[in-house]
Design an enzyme around this catalytic site. Structure first.
Site, PDB file in Angstrom:
ATOM      1  N   TYR A 145       0.836  -1.200   0.000  1.00 29.85           N
ATOM      2  CA  TYR A 145       0.000   0.000   0.000  1.00 29.85           C
ATOM      3  C   TYR A 145       0.875   1.255   0.000  1.00 29.85           C
ATOM      4  O   TYR A 145       0.685   2.169  -0.809  1.00 29.85           O
ATOM      5  CB  TYR A 145      -0.916  -0.008   1.223  1.00 29.85           C
ATOM      6  N   LYS A 149       1.313   4.066  -3.130  1.00 30.20           N
ATOM      7  CA  LYS A 149       1.080   5.498  -2.882  1.00 30.20           C
ATOM      8  C   LYS A 149       2.318   6.309  -3.290  1.00 30.20           C
ATOM      9  O   LYS A 149       2.210   7.373  -3.902  1.00 30.20           O
ATOM     10  CB  LYS A 149       0.754   5.740  -1.402  1.00 30.20           C
ATOM     11  N   ASN A 174      -3.798   8.760   9.993  1.00 29.42           N
ATOM     12  CA  ASN A 174      -5.020   7.955  10.009  1.00 29.42           C
ATOM     13  C   ASN A 174      -6.225   8.897  10.084  1.00 29.42           C
ATOM     14  O   ASN A 174      -6.385   9.606  11.081  1.00 29.42           O
ATOM     15  CB  ASN A 174      -5.021   7.001  11.202  1.00 29.42           C
ATOM     16  N   VAL A 184      -9.422   0.878  12.506  1.00 29.70           N
ATOM     17  CA  VAL A 184      -9.412   0.249  13.829  1.00 29.70           C
ATOM     18  C   VAL A 184     -10.683   0.535  14.639  1.00 29.70           C
ATOM     19  O   VAL A 184     -11.221  -0.355  15.296  1.00 29.70           O
ATOM     20  CB  VAL A 184      -8.124   0.641  14.607  1.00 29.70           C
ATOM     21  N   PHE A 188     -13.249  -2.307  15.844  1.00 35.81           N
ATOM     22  CA  PHE A 188     -13.513  -2.562  17.269  1.00 35.81           C
ATOM     23  C   PHE A 188     -15.008  -2.518  17.578  1.00 35.81           C
ATOM     24  O   PHE A 188     -15.535  -3.345  18.323  1.00 35.81           O
ATOM     25  CB  PHE A 188     -12.780  -1.538  18.146  1.00 35.81           C
ATOM     26  N   GLY A 205      -0.818  -4.094  21.033  1.00 37.41           N
ATOM     27  CA  GLY A 205      -1.566  -2.977  21.618  1.00 37.41           C
ATOM     28  C   GLY A 205      -0.753  -1.721  21.859  1.00 37.41           C
ATOM     29  O   GLY A 205      -1.297  -0.675  22.194  1.00 37.41           O
ATOM     30  N   THR A 206       0.579  -1.819  21.682  1.00 43.99           N
ATOM     31  CA  THR A 206       1.432  -0.648  21.926  1.00 43.99           C
ATOM     32  C   THR A 206       1.657   0.182  20.653  1.00 43.99           C
ATOM     33  O   THR A 206       2.331   1.211  20.704  1.00 43.99           O
ATOM     34  CB  THR A 206       2.814  -1.049  22.493  1.00 43.99           C
ATOM     35  N   GLN A 207       1.112  -0.276  19.513  1.00 47.70           N
ATOM     36  CA  GLN A 207       1.233   0.519  18.286  1.00 47.70           C
ATOM     37  C   GLN A 207       0.696   1.923  18.588  1.00 47.70           C
ATOM     38  O   GLN A 207      -0.380   2.071  19.145  1.00 47.70           O
ATOM     39  CB  GLN A 207       0.405  -0.101  17.150  1.00 47.70           C
ATOM     40  N   ASP A 280       2.477  -3.304   8.803  1.00 49.81           N
ATOM     41  CA  ASP A 280       1.885  -2.308   9.703  1.00 49.81           C
ATOM     42  C   ASP A 280       3.002  -1.441  10.280  1.00 49.81           C
ATOM     43  O   ASP A 280       3.939  -1.951  10.891  1.00 49.81           O
ATOM     44  CB  ASP A 280       1.139  -3.048  10.829  1.00 49.81           C
TER      45      ASP A 280
END
Length: 315
Positions: A145, A149, A174, A184, A188, A205-207, A280
């Site tokens: 991706y 771009k 984002n 996200v 969720f 979860g720390t991203q 990611d």
């Protein structure tokens, strides 16, 4: 102005259409409705200043019809899903690079003066300087991706300098808000509707990333386009984001709270050191000093944008 918005029935595109119509422009939208929806632009369908074309921009004839008579093209049509790269590079190539080439060729034939393109923070890859400025190098995307771009940006720059198509590129953080149908927060909410007791979170979860509300995004694009026209440049690039960032775990907590739930969080652990998926970018925050120097700054920070989006998506 008479303006074409490619992907104008989509998430960001439809908000841009609203803003352009409210400012009195003539607006043409071309969209194949694969990701967008007529519902997003239905308020304008009977307006005499508005025209809608259902068509696939991978077809050169659709591009030719779409750009006829316009002064500027806001090119937002693309596949917005970063994660699809591992499964379908061909689709990302077609809906970003090929599609952009078709638009540029049509603009060249019709002598359209301005192109405004929505690129992505993913062109920076795992940047070693955070906040990351527009002149950061080398640009090394870590997803297909991000690669397509960057390829589209390079093609636009080449056409700008060769054929005098004045081109403005926005590298977006984002973007979130009403009408978004991926990402996200959307994920969720849907996961918690299906299972209110447990929430699966991709990665560790720390991203940590920057989020910008779509209303701030559209305002920035239109404001900076006006500055770009005044300056008479042939090509320019701006980052658009907020000045803070938020972790995936904090987003999960905000969504859960907004839904009145207290689920158990289950982290998948992720790949490559806690990323949600291959490609990611784990940490992303853009420098917006260049846009601020021109007089724009976001009204909402990442936390406020996330809170507002949760409310908007829950209705």
């Amino acid at each position: 102005m008479k303006i074409l918005v490619t992907g104008g029935a989509g998430f960001i595109g439809s908000h841009l259409v609203d803003a352009l119509m409210e400012r009195g422009h003539e607006v043409k939208v071309v969209d194949d409705l694969s990701a967008g929806s007529l519902e997003n632009i239905k308020r304008w369908l009977d307006n005499e200043r508005f025209e809608f074309i259902k068509g696939d921009l991978r077809e050169p004839s659709v591009c030719s019809e779409a750009v006829k008579g316009v002064e500027a093209v806001f090119h937002l049509a693309a596949n917005p899903e970063v994660r699809i790269g591992a499964q379908s590079p061909e689709l990302l190539y077609e809906t970003n690079v090929l599609l952009t080439y078709n638009i540029l060729e049509a603009m060249k034939r019709e002598n359209v003066e301005y192109l405004i393109f929505t690129s992505s923070s993913t062109v920076y890859g795992d940047a070693k300087i955070i906040p990351t400025p527009e002149d950061y190098a080398p640009l090394e995307p870590i997803s297909v991706y991000g690669g397509v771009k960057l390829a589209a940006e390079a093609l636009i720059s080449g056409y700008a300098h060769t054929f005098d198509i004045k081109s403005l590129v926005f590298r977006l953080a984002n973007i979130i808000g009403e009408r978004s149908n991926h990402g996200v927060i959307y994920d969720f909410i849907n996961k918690l509707k299906a299972n209110p007791g447990e929430l699966e979170i991709l990665g560790d979860g720390t991203q940590r990333k920057s989020y910008l509300h779509v209303s701030d995004t559209v305002e920035a694009m239109l404001y900076l386009f006006e500055r770009f026209k005044e300056e008479g440049k042939i090509f320019d690039v701006y980052n658009l984001g907020s000045e803070d960032w938020i972790t995936v775990k904090e987003i999960a907590e905000t969504v859960s709270k907004g839904m009145g739930l207290n689920p158990k969080f289950r982290f998948t652990g992720g790949v490559d050191g806690g990323r949600g998926w291959k490609g990611d970018v784990k940490f992303m925050r853009l420098s917006i000093e260049k846009a601020k120097a021109k007089g724009w700054k976001p009204r909402m920070n990442s936390y406020q944008a996330v809170e507002r989006t949760v409310k908007e998506l829950l209705g």
